[in-house]
Design a protein around this motif. Structure first.
Motif, PDB file in Angstrom:
ATOM      1  N   LEU A 110       6.677  -1.016   2.135  1.00  0.00           N
ATOM      2  CA  LEU A 110       5.514  -0.461   1.410  1.00  0.00           C
ATOM      3  C   LEU A 110       5.400   1.057   1.584  1.00  0.00           C
ATOM      4  N   LEU A 150       3.643   3.446  -1.129  1.00  0.00           N
ATOM      5  CA  LEU A 150       2.285   3.986  -0.930  1.00  0.00           C
ATOM      6  C   LEU A 150       2.295   5.500  -0.936  1.00  0.00           C
ATOM      7  N   HIS A 159      -1.079  -5.941   8.631  1.00  0.00           N
ATOM      8  CA  HIS A 159      -1.184  -6.342   7.220  1.00  0.00           C
ATOM      9  C   HIS A 159      -2.640  -6.609   6.855  1.00  0.00           C
TER      10      HIS A 159
END
Lengths: 391, 415, 172, 175
Positions: B108, B112, C27
């Protein structure tokens, strides 16, 4: 003149027992980082086992030996002349000074005379080596600080001129293998001295530009001043030699102490530092470059004509039984050779006193309490070359 | 008929084309909205990666020339295909993900980083009425989205489970958070004097409209240039503080501590290879464009540049050269300065970085706000010199306070 | 317009749910920040751009990052390890939640009289009005908030700095 | 002024940036394959064997296979086997003369110790080969080069050697 007493006492460091504060609430654990042989700024295969408390260095164990090539044992099974090319590979930045130290030791052992012109050539080559070594060292040092290679490439551009001179005279840029026992292998080719004079005259212009770029730079000043302080008593006891020792204020330059070769004919000055931190070591090398340029100018003016080598047999060269220790002021410090000969063409014992290795022993004392970014530039200011450290 | 309205004011050609297109699609309004959205997003996503490619070439050539090298000249004419070569190489490189790493966070992080980098561009006014999202709170939206980019850098550092990247990640957080304060404070002066957060109004504040619409061409040019914020004392210091803090926000030299290659290998990017590394690289460059775009908007007069009115048109607001030409010229000028600085300055140490932000830039920015306030009320011929003197005094004073521990200039004795 | 609302609220609900259910704390925090962003999206729908920007700036830009910073830098609590509180009692939890919903929330929602038409939209939401209202009726609250925040800041610095003993300070 | 050092530094780099376009002394990069001959008169890379007349290269090798250079070579990279004539008597020329140029470091010790001026240093440096072992082990045929090639690469040194050989020839001739 007693060197230790005259200068102001540099700040003595607190004792080395730096414990990690493990109080009740905010104990941070120590981060073990091996800045290993494969690291962008360790100047070759050299490892530092650093344990960090946050960013501060708590313990630092230098680990070397990755480049050990058994140079001294090989020298015992090979004739005197054949180990001369190996001395180029000791400190591969200054092969000429390594050759000179070895040749001088054998001359001390056997008492061979060196003709006048050869002495001048040796001084010229040694000072040229000092120029290119200090220039590239300052380049690498600032490169560790973070300037993305610009000062390093300016230094490399000047170093190229000097290496071209070496190649023209000795046949190879870095592995010169130019000196022999009793003089040099061949005379300087015609036109070499004029070209060398041109390079030496052009050097101050480069140095002014270099100093204008670096010495007053606020970032360099704030990052190197008061960082990695080497107090004078510790420097003397640890046997540090060369620019690192003079940066701590001790007046000890073998060219002045021993007056080997014909250094007493040239007048030059020996710069001294005050505090002995990274900034002093960095400035010392710039000031020594100025001195080397003045020596070169004087030597180039007064080099005589004449033979370059005495009458020495190349084959089955057998020095008489005995031992000798010859040392010179190499760009990194006192480079010494200790030879024991038992009359056979092979030396009985062949020992090299490497200045980089001995200057490296105080690395942990200088790095304790500093940040990891400082440990890198302190190592850079020590100026080690792994070929010489590991032999 | 269409042609002469287009030619009437040449700098509005693209805008007028959009209006003509919209007029054609009058039939269903949904299509017009779709065309509007398309026309404002597709150019952003197309032009800025192209600028990224050009800048990588510029950077390598510029740095090379500073270091007396030649730089890439084998791939294509003058090395112009080098960015394409790098791109293909990055695509072909194997994308190694360390086994112990936290897969999701590792994947990610580059994504991001790109999101804020591109969304932030929507607030910048590229030319007169050519702004993707004319938000009334433009500047605050810019900083809000910009502050998100701290998170992926740290996520990259933490998720690769590597000591060096952890160090890099922590340094990145400390640096980005503490340099946001001077960044925002330096924009406060501009927003205060313009009276609005809307970027279009900020640019219009820096134009002397009655001169531009006047007849004398010299006054027209002066009108577009003279009133830039950078030419006022508070504006110049604001610009300097903004530029220095923006260097820290995008991790450019001399603040490139998070990926300090001589200390912690490659910082938070150590465990990245292949296209994820290229994405990080692009994210850094696009946020460099964005933040220098904002610097241009706030201090260097956005899209206004020395522009003359085309002699054939009688519309007083028509200009010959489109605004976005000036905008991109000024933006690339700032990028060139960043490259120039990268070729010269060494890196700061972590605690100097913090001390510089909190003890030097922030107080200077606060004082700058007071001076901007005083400038607003005082007549210009007093405000200008007084502002300069006060700022210079504070600049020197703060400098001396912060450098007390260094001691005097060193003099070296000769034995 | 209401498609966007339904989309955003669906995103918000999934974000919040994931924030609770996920095993890995990192997360979970990411999903929490995802929830904050979808909330900011709803503010944009309500034409309150300033609040949306501030929401992103404060919650995602600062609070989220600090939570992540705390989680990542203390050891062994990233939830990756086995021991988790997974008691069988989640059924009771669900029952309690539904009970609260029917006994308290629904009656209030249904019986309270909402104004039929939204208030007359003469008040055009703009930053200028917010700034002006902050200045005249609410100046004192602004100053008090400023004081509170500075006190909190000084407290944090005080707590953090005591952890480094004076003699451990590096020599520079 | 606080930023004076940094501004000085920036002016130096700007000066170099523009200087590299105009002054030749700054831009010293040599574009290797295209231009710029980087070989000087004295540069030494790999030894070669000198022979005198071109039409019988192997027989007119100056080398007498005395194996002094094989002994003196520091990294021991020379291998010599003396040749035998029809009835098995050793004759003064090498049957095999191999130099492993992956080991040789070009230190020129063999040239100095050779009493017959038969091995000299070559300044040819494009020695890359495909196979690490076969291509980098040069045999007598690949090593042998003519005397006028020697005159071409090291003119001064070659003339000196020829005078010495002529002098030795004259002294040995009448006796």
């Amino acid at each position: 003149m007693n060197p230790a007493s005259t200068l102001p006492e540099s700040p003595v460091l607190p004792p080395r027992d730096y414990q990690v504060y493990s109080g009740d609430d905010l104990a941070t654990n120590v981060l073990e980082v091996a800045m290993g042989p494969q690291h962008p700024s360790t100047h070759g295969v050299f490892r530092m086992d650093v344990s960090l408390d946050g960013e501060t260095v708590v313990k630092l164990k230098p680990v070397f030996g990755y480049l050990h090539r058994n140079h001294e044992k090989i020298a015992e099974n090979v004739t005197y002349l054949s180990s001369m090319p190996y001395t180029d590979r000791l400190d591969y930045f200054c092969s000429m000074t390594n050759n000179w130290a070895y040749a001088m030791t054998v001359e001390k052992l056997t008492g061979i005379a060196v003709p006048e012109r050869a002495e001048y050539i040796r001084v010229i080559m040694a000072e040229l080596t000092r120029l290119q070594n200090h220039a590239s060292l300052v380049g690498f040092f600032v490169n560790d600080l973070g300037a993305s290679g610009t000062p390093l490439l300016y230094a490399m551009r000047e170093r190229e001129h000097i290496l071209d001179l070496f190649e023209w005279a000795s046949g190879a840029r870095m592995m010169c293998n130019y000196f022999r026992f009793g003089g040099c292998r061949n005379d300087l080719p015609p036109g070499w001295l004029q070209q060398c004079r041109k390079v030496v005259d052009a050097f101050p212009a480069f140095m002014d530009e270099f100093e204008k770029l670096l010495t007053e730079n606020e970032i360099i000043i704030s990052r190197t001043q008061k960082v990695g302080i080497l107090p004078r008593p510790l420097a003397i006891n640890a046997g540090i030699t060369g620019p690192m020792l003079r940066a701590s204020g001790v007046d000890y330059d073998i060219r002045k102490v021993d007056n080997y070769g014909i250094y007493n004919r040239f007048n030059f000055r020996v710069p001294l530092g005050e505090v002995g931190d990274c900034y002093d070591r960095f400035m010392l090398r710039l000031l020594e470059m100025h001195e080397s340029v003045s020596i070169l100018k004087q030597a180039l003016d007064s080099i005589p004509e004449g033979p370059v080598i005495g009458d020495v047999k190349a084959r089955n060269f057998r020095p008489k039984v005995g031992e000798a220790y010859g040392r010179i002021e190499a760009p990194k410090g006192e480079l010494g050779f200790f030879l024991v000969s038992d009359g056979s063409p092979k030396p009985y014992r062949y020992r090299v006193r490497p200045p980089s290795l001995i200057n490296l022993t105080v690395l942990e004392d200088m790095c304790l309490g500093h940040k990891i970014a400082d440990a890198v530039i302190i190592l850079g200011s020590v100026d080690i070359v792994l070929g010489e450290v590991d032999r | 008929m269409i042609l002469n309205t287009l030619l009437d004011n040449p700098d509005q050609i693209l805008v007028n084309l959009f209006h003509q297109g919209a007029a054609l699609l009058q039939a269903c309004p949904a299509l017009v909205i779709a065309l509007g959205i398309l026309l404002s997003t597709v150019p952003l996503v197309a032009i800025f990666p192209a600028c990224f490619a050009i800048t990588t070439w510029l950077e390598r050539k510029g740095l090379a020339r500073i270091q007396n090298r030649i730089g890439p000249n084998r791939a294509g004419w003058f090395g112009l295909l080098q960015p394409m070569a790098d791109g293909i190489k990055m695509l072909l490189k194997e994308d190694i993900v360390p086994q112990t790493s936290d897969r999701l966070a590792h994947f990610l992080a580059p994504v991001l980083l790109l999101i804020p980098a591109f969304t932030v561009l929507s607030v910048l006014p590229f030319s007169r009425n050519m702004i993707p999202a004319a938000a009334d709170t433009g500047v605050i939206l810019f900083f809000a989205l910009g502050s998100i980019s701290t998170l992926p850098v740290f996520m990259a550092g933490w998720s690769s489970h590597n000591k060096y990247s952890l160090l890099g990640g922590m340094r990145a957080i400390a640096q980005m958070v503490s340099y946001e304060i001077p960044l925002v404070l330096s924009t406060v002066t501009v927003v205060m004097l313009t009276g609005s957060l809307n970027t279009v109004k900020i640019v219009e504040f820096q134009q002397v409209t009655h001169w531009i619409e006047g007849s004398n061409p010299a006054l027209q040019i002066l009108g577009q240039v003279l009133k830039w914020n950078v030419f006022t004392p508070w504006g110049f210091t604001g610009f300097l503080i903004f530029f220095i803090s923006s260097l820290a926000e995008i991790n450019r030299c001399p603040f490139d501590l998070p990926e300090a290659d001589s200390e912690i290998v490659a910082g938070h990017l150590t465990e990245y290879s292949g296209f994820k590394y290229a994405l990080f690289f692009m994210g850094e460059y696009v946020s460099a464009f964005a933040i220098s775009g904002l610097a241009v908007t706030l201090f260097l007069g956005g899209w206004s540049g020395p522009n003359i009115r085309p002699w054939w048109s009688e519309d007083p607001r028509a200009l010959l050269i489109p605004g976005f030409v000036w905008f991109f010229l000024k933006m690339f000028a700032l990028i060139l300065i960043m490259i120039w600085i990268r070729g010269t300055l060494p890196r700061l140490r972590v605690d100097h970085l913090m001390a510089f932000a909190w003890k030097f830039l922030m107080p200077l920015a606060l004082i700058n706000i007071f001076i901007a306030g005083a400038y607003y009320y005082l007549p210009h011929w007093i405000g200008w010199p007084a502002g300069l003197i006060v700022i210079y005094a504070c600049y020197e004073g703060l400098g001396r306070i912060n450098r007390r521990h260094l001691g005097p200039k060193r003099i070296y004795r000769y034995a | 317009m209401n498609i966007a609302f339904y989309l955003l609220s669906a995103l918000a609900v999934t974000g919040a749910l994931l924030a609770i259910r996920l095993r890995n704390l990192v997360h979970a925090t990411l999903c929490l920040m995802f929830f904050f962003i979808s909330l900011a999206g709803m503010y944009v729908l309500l034409m309150a751009e300033f609040i949306a920007a501030v929401q992103i700036l404060v919650y995602v830009g600062a609070v989220g990052i600090l939570i992540l910073f705390a989680i990542m830098l203390t050891h062994h609590i990233t939830g990756a390890t086995r021991e988790r509180i997974s008691s069988r009692g989640w059924l009771w939890g669900l029952g309690a939640a539904l009970a609260v919903l029917f006994t308290v929330l629904l009656p209030v929602l249904l019986l309270s009289v909402l104004p039929a038409a939204p208030a007359t939209p003469d008040f055009s939401p703009s930053v200028r009005n917010i700034g002006l209202s902050l200045m005249d009726p609410y100046t004192i609250t602004l100053q008090v908030m400023g004081l509170l925040l500075t006190a909190a800041l000084i407290g944090a610095v005080a707590v953090a700095s005591t952890s480094v003993r004076p003699q451990d300070k590096p020599r520079t | 002024m606080l930023g004076k050092g940094i501004i000085n530094g920036l002016t130096v780099t700007a000066w170099n940036f523009f200087g590299s376009y105009f002054s030749k002394s700054r831009l010293t990069t040599v574009q290797y394959p295209e231009g710029g001959n980087t070989v000087t008169a004295f540069s030494r890379n790999i030894p070669f064997l000198v022979f005198d007349d071109a039409n019988a290269p192997i027989d007119s090798l100056r080398c007498v296979a005395c194996k002094i250079c094989e002994k003196e070579c520091p990294p021991q990279c020379i291998y010599i086997v003396q040749d035998k004539d029809a009835n098995g008597k050793l004759i003064k020329s090498p049957k095999i003369f191999d130099i492993d140029i992956s080991v040789c470091m070009g230190c020129q010790i063999c040239v100095e110790v050779c009493p017959f001026e038969s091995i000299k240093m070559d300044s040819h440096f494009e020695l890359a080969g495909r196979d690490r072992f076969a291509d980098l082990l040069l045999h007598r045929e690949q090593l042998a080069k003519s005397n006028d090639y020697y005159h071409k690469i090291h003119p001064a040194e070659a003339r000196e050697v020829d005078d010495r050989l002529a002098a030795k020839q004259k002294k040995a001739g009448p006796a």
